[in-house]
Design a protein around this motif. Structure first.
Motif, PDB file in Angstrom:
ATOM      1  N   GLN A   1     -23.106  -1.094  64.900  1.00 50.54           N
ATOM      2  CA  GLN A   1     -23.914  -2.288  65.036  1.00 50.54           C
ATOM      3  C   GLN A   1     -25.352  -2.012  64.616  1.00 50.54           C
ATOM      4  N   VAL A   2     -25.942  -2.983  63.952  1.00 45.73           N
ATOM      5  CA  VAL A   2     -27.347  -2.959  63.591  1.00 45.73           C
ATOM      6  C   VAL A   2     -27.992  -4.205  64.172  1.00 45.73           C
ATOM      7  N   SER A  25     -32.665  -1.551  64.689  1.00 47.24           N
ATOM      8  CA  SER A  25     -32.190  -0.538  65.611  1.00 47.24           C
ATOM      9  C   SER A  25     -30.674  -0.441  65.512  1.00 47.24           C
ATOM     10  N   GLY A  26     -30.106   0.626  66.075  1.00 40.21           N
ATOM     11  CA  GLY A  26     -28.676   0.841  66.000  1.00 40.21           C
ATOM     12  C   GLY A  26     -28.321   1.816  64.893  1.00 40.21           C
ATOM     13  N   ARG A  27     -27.182   1.582  64.233  1.00 40.34           N
ATOM     14  CA  ARG A  27     -26.671   2.487  63.208  1.00 40.34           C
ATOM     15  C   ARG A  27     -27.308   2.187  61.852  1.00 40.34           C
ATOM     16  N   THR A  28     -28.601   2.325  61.799  1.00 36.25           N
ATOM     17  CA  THR A  28     -29.325   1.992  60.579  1.00 36.25           C
ATOM     18  C   THR A  28     -29.035   2.957  59.437  1.00 36.25           C
ATOM     19  N   PHE A  29     -28.541   4.147  59.736  1.00 43.15           N
ATOM     20  CA  PHE A  29     -28.252   5.126  58.694  1.00 43.15           C
ATOM     21  C   PHE A  29     -27.076   4.719  57.814  1.00 43.15           C
ATOM     22  N   ASP A  30     -26.305   3.733  58.227  1.00 41.10           N
ATOM     23  CA  ASP A  30     -25.188   3.236  57.423  1.00 41.10           C
ATOM     24  C   ASP A  30     -25.625   2.225  56.371  1.00 41.10           C
ATOM     25  N   TYR A  31     -26.890   1.834  56.375  1.00 45.34           N
ATOM     26  CA  TYR A  31     -27.379   0.785  55.499  1.00 45.34           C
ATOM     27  C   TYR A  31     -28.599   1.259  54.737  1.00 45.34           C
ATOM     28  N   GLY A  66     -45.086 -12.324  42.754  1.00 43.34           N
ATOM     29  CA  GLY A  66     -46.524 -12.364  42.586  1.00 43.34           C
ATOM     30  C   GLY A  66     -47.268 -12.834  43.811  1.00 43.34           C
ATOM     31  N   ARG A  67     -46.566 -13.427  44.765  1.00 45.67           N
ATOM     32  CA  ARG A  67     -47.191 -13.906  45.996  1.00 45.67           C
ATOM     33  C   ARG A  67     -46.725 -13.132  47.227  1.00 45.67           C
ATOM     34  N   PHE A  68     -45.460 -12.729  47.232  1.00 42.06           N
ATOM     35  CA  PHE A  68     -44.887 -12.015  48.376  1.00 42.06           C
ATOM     36  C   PHE A  68     -44.695 -10.549  48.024  1.00 42.06           C
ATOM     37  N   THR A  69     -44.809  -9.681  49.019  1.00 40.31           N
ATOM     38  CA  THR A  69     -44.573  -8.259  48.852  1.00 40.31           C
ATOM     39  C   THR A  69     -43.702  -7.748  49.988  1.00 40.31           C
ATOM     40  N   ILE A  70     -42.603  -7.080  49.634  1.00 40.70           N
ATOM     41  CA  ILE A  70     -41.733  -6.473  50.628  1.00 40.70           C
ATOM     42  C   ILE A  70     -42.043  -4.982  50.699  1.00 40.70           C
ATOM     43  N   SER A  71     -42.040  -4.433  51.901  1.00 37.98           N
ATOM     44  CA  SER A  71     -42.315  -3.020  52.092  1.00 37.98           C
ATOM     45  C   SER A  71     -41.569  -2.516  53.318  1.00 37.98           C
ATOM     46  N   LYS A  72     -41.536  -1.190  53.473  1.00 34.92           N
ATOM     47  CA  LYS A  72     -40.835  -0.569  54.593  1.00 34.92           C
ATOM     48  C   LYS A  72     -41.656   0.546  55.203  1.00 34.92           C
ATOM     49  N   ASP A  73     -41.434   0.755  56.487  1.00 34.88           N
ATOM     50  CA  ASP A  73     -41.933   1.918  57.198  1.00 34.88           C
ATOM     51  C   ASP A  73     -40.712   2.571  57.830  1.00 34.88           C
ATOM     52  N   ASN A  74     -40.156   3.574  57.155  1.00 36.94           N
ATOM     53  CA  ASN A  74     -38.917   4.177  57.625  1.00 36.94           C
ATOM     54  C   ASN A  74     -39.073   4.875  58.973  1.00 36.94           C
ATOM     55  N   ALA A  75     -40.244   5.429  59.220  1.00 34.77           N
ATOM     56  CA  ALA A  75     -40.477   6.104  60.490  1.00 34.77           C
ATOM     57  C   ALA A  75     -40.366   5.139  61.660  1.00 34.77           C
ATOM     58  N   GLU A  76     -40.702   3.877  61.425  1.00 30.61           N
ATOM     59  CA  GLU A  76     -40.629   2.861  62.467  1.00 30.61           C
ATOM     60  C   GLU A  76     -39.406   1.966  62.328  1.00 30.61           C
ATOM     61  N   ASN A  77     -38.569   2.219  61.314  1.00 31.88           N
ATOM     62  CA  ASN A  77     -37.389   1.391  61.049  1.00 31.88           C
ATOM     63  C   ASN A  77     -37.761  -0.083  60.966  1.00 31.88           C
ATOM     64  N   VAL A 104     -28.395 -10.101  46.007  1.00 32.24           N
ATOM     65  CA  VAL A 104     -29.251 -11.284  46.141  1.00 32.24           C
ATOM     66  C   VAL A 104     -28.486 -12.454  46.743  1.00 32.24           C
ATOM     67  N   VAL A 105     -27.289 -12.211  47.275  1.00 31.70           N
ATOM     68  CA  VAL A 105     -26.499 -13.256  47.908  1.00 31.70           C
ATOM     69  C   VAL A 105     -26.219 -12.866  49.349  1.00 31.70           C
ATOM     70  N   THR A 106     -25.998 -13.868  50.185  1.00 31.71           N
ATOM     71  CA  THR A 106     -25.835 -13.625  51.613  1.00 31.71           C
ATOM     72  C   THR A 106     -24.632 -12.757  51.930  1.00 31.71           C
ATOM     73  N   THR A 107     -23.573 -12.851  51.112  1.00 33.79           N
ATOM     74  CA  THR A 107     -22.361 -12.084  51.370  1.00 33.79           C
ATOM     75  C   THR A 107     -22.547 -10.596  51.155  1.00 33.79           C
ATOM     76  N   GLY A 108     -23.652 -10.188  50.568  1.00 33.39           N
ATOM     77  CA  GLY A 108     -23.937  -8.786  50.384  1.00 33.39           C
ATOM     78  C   GLY A 108     -24.518  -8.103  51.606  1.00 33.39           C
ATOM     79  N   TYR A 109     -24.720  -8.852  52.668  1.00 36.98           N
ATOM     80  CA  TYR A 109     -25.359  -8.327  53.870  1.00 36.98           C
ATOM     81  C   TYR A 109     -24.464  -8.508  55.086  1.00 36.98           C
ATOM     82  N   ASP A 110     -24.503  -7.534  55.977  1.00 39.63           N
ATOM     83  CA  ASP A 110     -23.596  -7.493  57.118  1.00 39.63           C
ATOM     84  C   ASP A 110     -24.234  -7.915  58.433  1.00 39.63           C
ATOM     85  N   TYR A 111     -25.529  -7.723  58.557  1.00 41.61           N
ATOM     86  CA  TYR A 111     -26.215  -8.008  59.808  1.00 41.61           C
ATOM     87  C   TYR A 111     -27.442  -8.851  59.555  1.00 41.61           C
TER      88      TYR A 111
END
Length: 122
Positions: A1-2, A25-31, A66-77, A104-111
């Motif tokens: 579960q994620v 949180s959860g089994r994030t290493f699977d994704y 050009g307007r939105f930016t996606i980013s990650k902080d892996n240490a904080e998940n 880019v489609v909803t079916t590509g995501y599990d959680y």
């Protein structure tokens, strides 16, 4: 579960900015892919942006490029969506998602998170 929890939505005037956060949180290493989608009333859920685990791959819908930016902080998940120069057309419930494909489609995501409302006034 994620488990995914979005925060940061709210009401903002056109031209303003918001920063959304998604804590995982959860089994994030699977994704290895995290995505943002949005859904306005009466419309299908649509792709906004996604990012690979390392951050080396990022994609955006043409409507937000050009307007939105996606980013990650892996240490904080945590994954972020910085939204600038907001338009009334951006008004929607924004959802965070986790998946095993760079999709880019909803079916590509599990959680999915519960969503956070973003409202942009004219």
């Amino acid at each position: 579960q994620v488990h995914l929890v979005e925060t940061g939505g709210g009401l903002v005037q056109a031209g303003g900015s918001l920063r959304l956060s998604c804590a995982a949180s959860g089994r994030t290493f699977d994704y290895y892919v995290m995505g943002w989608f949005r859904q306005a009333p009466g419309k299908d859920r649509e792709f906004v942006a996604n990012i690979g685990w390392s951050g080396d791959m990022r994609g955006y819908a043409d409507s937000v490029k050009g307007r939105f930016t996606i980013s990650k902080d892996n240490a904080e998940n945590t994954v972020y969506l910085q939204m600038n120069t907001l338009k009334p057309e951006d008004t929607a419930v924004y959802y965070c998602a986790a998946g095993g494909k760079f999709s880019v489609v909803t079916t590509g995501y599990d959680y999915w998170g519960q969503g956070t409302q973003v409202t942009v006034s004219s």
